[in-house]
Design a protein around this motif. Structure first.
Motif, PDB file in Angstrom:
ATOM      1  N   ALA A 104      -8.685   9.207  -2.866  1.00  0.00           N
ATOM      2  CA  ALA A 104      -7.928  10.400  -2.477  1.00  0.00           C
ATOM      3  C   ALA A 104      -6.471  10.278  -2.910  1.00  0.00           C
ATOM      4  CB  ALA A 104      -8.023  10.617  -0.971  1.00  0.00           C
ATOM      5  N   GLY A 105      -5.885   9.096  -2.746  1.00  0.00           N
ATOM      6  CA  GLY A 105      -4.501   8.880  -3.159  1.00  0.00           C
ATOM      7  C   GLY A 105      -4.331   9.012  -4.662  1.00  0.00           C
ATOM      8  N   PHE A 106      -5.252   8.427  -5.402  1.00  0.00           N
ATOM      9  CA  PHE A 106      -5.214   8.532  -6.862  1.00  0.00           C
ATOM     10  C   PHE A 106      -5.282  10.003  -7.296  1.00  0.00           C
ATOM     11  CE2 PHE A 106      -7.989   9.026 -10.640  1.00  0.00           C
ATOM     12  CZ  PHE A 106      -7.072   8.654 -11.613  1.00  0.00           C
ATOM     13  N   LYS A 107      -6.236  10.721  -6.764  1.00  0.00           N
ATOM     14  CA  LYS A 107      -6.399  12.134  -7.124  1.00  0.00           C
ATOM     15  C   LYS A 107      -5.126  12.917  -6.799  1.00  0.00           C
ATOM     16  CE  LYS A 107      -9.354  16.103  -6.239  1.00  0.00           C
ATOM     17  NZ  LYS A 107     -10.485  16.635  -5.490  1.00  0.00           N
ATOM     18  N   HIS A 108      -4.543  12.645  -5.651  1.00  0.00           N
ATOM     19  CA  HIS A 108      -3.324  13.342  -5.247  1.00  0.00           C
ATOM     20  C   HIS A 108      -2.161  13.013  -6.182  1.00  0.00           C
ATOM     21  CE1 HIS A 108      -0.448  15.252  -2.549  1.00  0.00           C
ATOM     22  NE2 HIS A 108       0.341  14.221  -2.829  1.00  0.00           N
ATOM     23  N   MET A 109      -1.962  11.734  -6.443  1.00  0.00           N
ATOM     24  CA  MET A 109      -0.835  11.310  -7.275  1.00  0.00           C
ATOM     25  C   MET A 109      -0.940  11.876  -8.688  1.00  0.00           C
ATOM     26  SD  MET A 109       1.092   9.676  -5.185  1.00  0.00           S
ATOM     27  CE  MET A 109       2.146   8.371  -5.781  1.00  0.00           C
ATOM     28  N   VAL A 110      -2.127  11.854  -9.262  1.00  0.00           N
ATOM     29  CA  VAL A 110      -2.325  12.435 -10.593  1.00  0.00           C
ATOM     30  C   VAL A 110      -2.099  13.949 -10.526  1.00  0.00           C
ATOM     31  CG1 VAL A 110      -4.049  12.877 -12.384  1.00  0.00           C
ATOM     32  CG2 VAL A 110      -3.805  10.578 -11.434  1.00  0.00           C
ATOM     33  N   GLY A 111      -2.528  14.564  -9.429  1.00  0.00           N
ATOM     34  CA  GLY A 111      -2.354  16.006  -9.250  1.00  0.00           C
ATOM     35  C   GLY A 111      -0.908  16.451  -9.171  1.00  0.00           C
TER      36      GLY A 111
END
Length: 148
Positions: A104-111
């Motif tokens: 979830a953190g990865f997806k958010h940061m890339v987003g």
């Protein structure tokens, strides 16, 4: 207070943070020791009874929290109260963060435009919060303290 009650209060604070585009995390400057530094954050998640935040190891905030783990968060959603959350970054929890939080953190940061290759990118850093206190404050001076 039961673990379920505590988790519900953590979820309530986290839900508030997720409903605003950015909230602000304050630390102490590592080179000065007295100068506060504030920056926007936007990822928060509750998992395994802990509140989690995400950043990058190459950012000043990681160095500042490594030197002094105490921080404060403040955010406001127009038309509502604002939140003030204090705690200490448990940076060592990065080693035990769940895949669920990591993804979830990865997806958010890339987003939000950060450049990370995967959820296991070594620059991604996760920390939980210990010694947490939170309160919802209103313009009339009233406040509600959460039991965390």
């Amino acid at each position: 207070m039961t673990d379920n009650d505590r988790t519900a209060q953590l979820e309530r604070a986290c839900s508030y943070l997720r409903r605003i585009p950015a909230w602000y995390l304050a630390t102490i400057d590592v080179t000065d020791g007295h100068q506060p530094r504030v920056r926007p954050f936007s990822f928060a998640m509750v998992d395994d009874g802990k509140l989690w935040f995400c950043t990058s190891r190459d950012k000043d905030v990681w160095a500042e929290l490594s030197a002094n783990p105490k921080f404060e968060v403040s955010g406001w959603k127009p038309g509502e109260c604002w939140i003030v959350l204090t705690g200490e970054a448990a940076l060592e929890d990065d080693a035990v963060v769940s895949d669920r939080v990591r993804q979830a953190g990865f997806k958010h940061m890339v987003g939000i435009g950060e450049d990370h290759e995967s959820a296991n990118d070594g620059r991604l850093a996760f920390f939980s919060v210990r010694n947490i206190a939170a309160r919802f404050c209103d313009i009339d001076g009233s406040e509600e303290r959460l039991e965390l």
